[in-house]
Write a protein that holds these residues in place. Sequence first.
Motif, short mmCIF file in Angstrom:
data_model
loop_
_atom_site.label_atom_id
_atom_site.label_comp_id
_atom_site.label_asym_id
_atom_site.label_seq_id
_atom_site.Cartn_x
_atom_site.Cartn_y
_atom_site.Cartn_z
N LEU A 205 0.83 -1.20 0.00
CA LEU A 205 0.00 0.00 0.00
C LEU A 205 0.87 1.26 0.00
O LEU A 205 0.65 2.18 -0.80
CB LEU A 205 -0.92 -0.01 1.22
N THR A 206 1.86 1.30 0.89
CA THR A 206 2.69 2.50 0.98
C THR A 206 3.53 2.70 -0.28
O THR A 206 3.77 3.82 -0.71
CB THR A 206 3.60 2.42 2.21
N ALA A 207 3.99 1.58 -0.89
CA ALA A 207 4.78 1.71 -2.13
C ALA A 207 3.93 2.26 -3.26
O ALA A 207 4.38 3.13 -4.02
CB ALA A 207 5.36 0.35 -2.52
N VAL A 208 2.69 1.78 -3.36
CA VAL A 208 1.80 2.27 -4.42
C VAL A 208 1.49 3.75 -4.20
O VAL A 208 1.46 4.54 -5.16
CB VAL A 208 0.51 1.44 -4.45
N ILE A 209 1.29 4.16 -2.95
CA ILE A 209 1.04 5.57 -2.66
C ILE A 209 2.25 6.42 -3.04
O ILE A 209 2.14 7.47 -3.67
CB ILE A 209 0.68 5.77 -1.18
N ILE A 238 11.82 1.74 -10.33
CA ILE A 238 12.65 1.87 -9.13
C ILE A 238 11.80 2.23 -7.92
O ILE A 238 11.99 1.69 -6.82
CB ILE A 238 13.74 2.94 -9.34
N GLY A 239 10.86 3.16 -8.10
CA GLY A 239 10.04 3.59 -6.97
C GLY A 239 9.23 2.47 -6.36
O GLY A 239 9.12 2.36 -5.14
N LEU A 240 8.68 1.61 -7.20
CA LEU A 240 7.89 0.50 -6.69
C LEU A 240 8.77 -0.49 -5.93
O LEU A 240 8.40 -0.96 -4.84
CB LEU A 240 7.20 -0.21 -7.86
N ILE A 655 11.63 -9.74 -3.77
CA ILE A 655 10.58 -8.79 -4.16
C ILE A 655 11.07 -7.88 -5.27
O ILE A 655 10.40 -7.68 -6.29
CB ILE A 655 10.13 -7.96 -2.94
N MET A 656 12.27 -7.32 -5.08
CA MET A 656 12.79 -6.41 -6.10
C MET A 656 13.03 -7.15 -7.41
O MET A 656 12.76 -6.61 -8.49
CB MET A 656 14.07 -5.75 -5.60
N ALA A 657 13.55 -8.37 -7.34
CA ALA A 657 13.78 -9.15 -8.55
C ALA A 657 12.46 -9.47 -9.24
O ALA A 657 12.38 -9.47 -10.48
CB ALA A 657 14.53 -10.44 -8.21
N SER A 658 11.41 -9.73 -8.46
CA SER A 658 10.11 -10.02 -9.08
C SER A 658 9.54 -8.80 -9.77
O SER A 658 8.92 -8.90 -10.83
CB SER A 658 9.13 -10.54 -8.01
N VAL A 659 9.75 -7.62 -9.18
CA VAL A 659 9.29 -6.38 -9.81
C VAL A 659 9.99 -6.18 -11.15
O VAL A 659 9.36 -5.89 -12.17
CB VAL A 659 9.53 -5.17 -8.89
N PHE A 660 11.32 -6.37 -11.15
CA PHE A 660 12.07 -6.20 -12.40
C PHE A 660 11.75 -7.31 -13.40
O PHE A 660 11.68 -7.06 -14.60
CB PHE A 660 13.56 -6.16 -12.10
N SER A 661 11.59 -8.53 -12.91
CA SER A 661 11.33 -9.66 -13.81
C SER A 661 10.01 -9.50 -14.54
O SER A 661 9.85 -10.00 -15.66
CB SER A 661 11.32 -10.98 -13.03
N GLY A 662 9.06 -8.81 -13.92
CA GLY A 662 7.79 -8.60 -14.60
C GLY A 662 7.95 -7.86 -15.91
O GLY A 662 7.19 -8.08 -16.86
N PHE A 663 9.00 -7.02 -16.01
CA PHE A 663 9.21 -6.26 -17.24
C PHE A 663 9.76 -7.13 -18.38
O PHE A 663 9.79 -6.69 -19.52
CB PHE A 663 10.15 -5.08 -16.96
#
Length: 747
Positions: A205-209, A238-240, A655-663
């Motif tokens: 929630l806080t990351a999305v905000i 990066i922000g997410l 978590i960070m790797a999953s965010v980047f891997s989505g791209f």
Amino acid sequence: MATLLYKIGRFAFRRRGLTVLLWFLVFGGVGAAASSAPPPPADTFSMPGTESQKAFDLLKEKFPAASADGASARVVVRAPGSEKISDPKAKKDVAALVAGLSKAPQVVRVSDPFTAGAVSEDGTTAYTIVTYKVAAMEVSDKAHDALLEAVEDARADGLRVEMGGDAVPLEQALDGTAEIIGVGVSALILLVTFGSLVAAGMPLLTAVIGVGIGISAIGALGSTLGLSSTTTTLAMMIGLAVGIDYALFIVSRYRAEMAEGRERDEAAGRAVGTAGSAVVFAGLTVIVALAGLAVVNVPMLTKMGLTAAGTVAIAVLVAVTLVPALLGFAPFKVLPRRDRRRIAGKSLSKRQRRRAEKRFARQRPNLGARWAGFVLRRPVVVLLLGVVSLGAVAVPATRLELGLPGEGTMAAETTQRKAYDMLSESFGPGFNGPLLVTIEADDAKSVGTVVAAKLSDEPGVAQVGSPTANEAGDTAILNVVPDTGPTEGKTEQLVKNLRGDLAGVGRADDAEVLVSGQTAMFIDFSKTLNDALLPYLALVVGLAFLLLILVFRSLLVPLKAALGFLLSVSAALGAVVAIFQWGWFADLMGVDQPGPIMSTLPIFMIGVVFGLAMDYEVFLVTRMREAYVHGESAHQAVVTGFRHGGRVVTAAALIMASVFSGFIMEDNDFVRMIGLGLALAVLFDALVVRMAIIPALFAILGDRAWWLPKWLDRVLPNMDVEGEKLSRRLAAPRGRRTAHTPEYSRR
């Protein structure tokens, strides 16, 4: 630092309603400003100081008819079967195509292939150039539709028609799938890590905000500061990632403080004072790395770096203020169910509290502590395995070839690639990368004639056009077609040779002769990035090194952190080269056409990965430093750091790797490339460098790891990141306070 953040965290916890209200007002205000702001400007690309940019500026001023900044489409036409394009019917169909293209909106002119000499020697293929009065990003949907409609009509007449150029709409597009995948995987990892839905949802929630505020701010300031829509890509990525990680560390430390028997507001204050200090300094390293992109002197990269740095700054502010405020609304629900019942039950006596604290101190070593113990027993073996394995993966990086993607590297089924191949077959490989020579002189056309004669004798030149002068006669242009394709090394060497030779011709005729064109622009861009790479690396690593000396009060710890980063980023680049350049696992990764690595990738990876690598270094080693300054031995401090931080750092990296891997799921080749590179770099750095190599080095160095010259120790300000001053301040007047008083019982 820790004392100030302790006060901020405690205030946010106690005044949670006010804090949350203020953040949501900011969110709503920035969102409203973004919705009412003028649309962002179109993407513009410039490289100050390069010959290509100088020629572009000159053409824009002196030769407006050339539409130097306007989009263009090259429509390639081939007659069906064995017919010639000059046969009556085919010629009539081509004339109809040219007429249809001329009627499209925003079109300045359309060349006639039969009068412009744009017919191949075998008579089977011709092309027409469609020039627009606006840049590629400003070409309207109606103009795109008219272009496609004219082409489809020509195909219906029996012609084979394909299109290339920046005015042709790309089928590749970002559709938001990456963010959805990244957030979904992150939620699963958080749930497994915390064992609580509330604790898992809070970082999301806080990351999305935070990202929402950052992206909205970019939109609101876009027209004022010239921020195009593409600047949000890096900021969102990066922000997410850092937003989730920073909140994760605050929540994790809060849970640990509650388990030790703190009051709720005290636990929140201490969590922000200790883990929050690590968040602030980790965020500063990321901001330094991203803002440092300004040294490259490419405005587009500067804007992307600064906007992403701004989003990271917002993520830090959210973590140290909004996260403790939200903890105030769910102080017990963020805990595991078993701890929730124990901590939030009826109040305990003083004797029971002391027993609880002793039980917490005697808790069984978790997986992180056991792993640290293993590394401490076999440091040399772990160190060698980690360095050798990453070094082996990094070997392909020694064959790194940089370039910019062109139509020749697109998927074979795209119309751009088909047009590229048709032109190469019928006109030669260099036809897809013509050079544009610009002459500025009093009698530009006469000088242009001399230049054309000179170029005709140059090795590697296939064709030289006739010079065309502007109305004033002080500027002329002529086209040069190389023998080789736009991405070949011989073409790059030809550009260098022409610039050297033509500079002498210009001086002899009291003129200025410039070599530009898309191929030359790509060469200049790659050279600009290569020249800036070492200064950028020195600036970023140097500033971060000084910052980490303040954090750890050690010289060797920052040095190990920097060397470990170089190892992990080299390994990630090696994997990217093997997949995208050499074609290993190309089918699995969806790589349509192996080729050179995007020129911007190394400098992007250095900037982003360095900042993120320092995140894990700060989060993990500050806990070791905290234990060390509170009296534990160097080896035991490593175990303590891993017991408290190992699991959380691993979760943060996943978590960070999953965010980047989505791209990697996106169709855009550069986004896919940078997504894979960043994901691998994060995993290599967190799981191999920080979790294996760094503790092995701590085991080998022992107390020497924390060595700092006495004179430097006196000069450096004590930032108290580990919270030693805070602990003394809190322990002296009131002693330890617990969560099990009647005031803080379950309500």
